[in-house]
Design a protein around this motif. Structure first.
Motif: not given
Length: 203
Positions: A39-47, A69-76
């Motif tokens: 993952c490219p940055t420390a913010n991208h802590t989610t697969c 992805i960034i955790p906050k972007d996860c969701g249906n």
């Protein structure tokens, strides 16, 4: 130095230097097996693993992807302007290469009690029942021959929040039938749900 303190410091140093690894791929059809990527940055802590289903003028496209992805972007999420509809089913995890499996298709067809206006060739005051995560009403002016000049409908908050990524702006509001007035400030908007969902998934 106390042994316990030394162990904690050592763990912190190594944990802080560890970058998450996720499978990454974009595939419109078939399985999305993916390539292991750091993952490219420390913010991208989610697969993330996602499947989107987009229907435009009766033609359905299936798009599968995996990425960091960034955790906050996860969701249906989903959006429906009647002439075009897109639904994204997403699963997220936070250990190395944990996103190996494809996400099953999902339709999120359960009404959530919210209504928004949508446009047809005669009027933009038709009522549409929103479903699933569609908790906002959306309005946009478009310059695409297959769509009406103005589109309205239901959308998830994630789609409205991602508006700045588009080539233009959309108007979103929260509340039943709140999108009755045409309030979009841009004259033309490159608004087509399939490429838009694609941009969100590889963000």
């Amino acid at each position: 130095m106390d042994l316990k303190i030394f162990i904690v410091l050592l763990f912190t140093i190594f944990a802080g230097g560890h970058s998450l690894k996720c499978y990454e791929c974009v595939n419109v059809t078939g399985s999305c097996s993916g390539v292991a990527t750091t993952c490219p940055t420390a913010n991208h802590t989610t697969c993330m693993s996602a499947t989107s289903i987009t229907t435009v003028d009766g033609v359905t496209y299936t798009h599968k992807s995996k990425s960091c992805i960034i955790p906050k972007d996860c969701g249906n999420l989903s959006a429906n302007v009647v002439v075009s509809k897109s639904i994204v089913s997403m699963q997220c995890c936070n250990t190395d290469l944990c996103n190996s499996h494809d996400v099953p298709d999902s339709s999120f067809n359960s009404p959530n009690g919210k209504q928004c206006y949508y446009c047809d060739e005669k009027s933009c005051l038709n009522k549409l029942n929103c479903v699933g995560t569609e908790d906002f009403c959306i309005t946009a002016e478009v310059n695409i021959s297959s769509l009406l000049p103005t589109v309205k409908g239901c959308a998830s908050k994630t789609i409205c929040d991602a508006g700045p990524q588009w080539n233009g702006k959309v108007s979103c509001c929260q509340g039943n039938l709140c999108n009755s007035a045409v309030s979009v400030t841009t004259q033309y908007l490159l608004f087509f749900l399939y490429p838009f969902i694609f941009c969100i998934l590889i963000h």
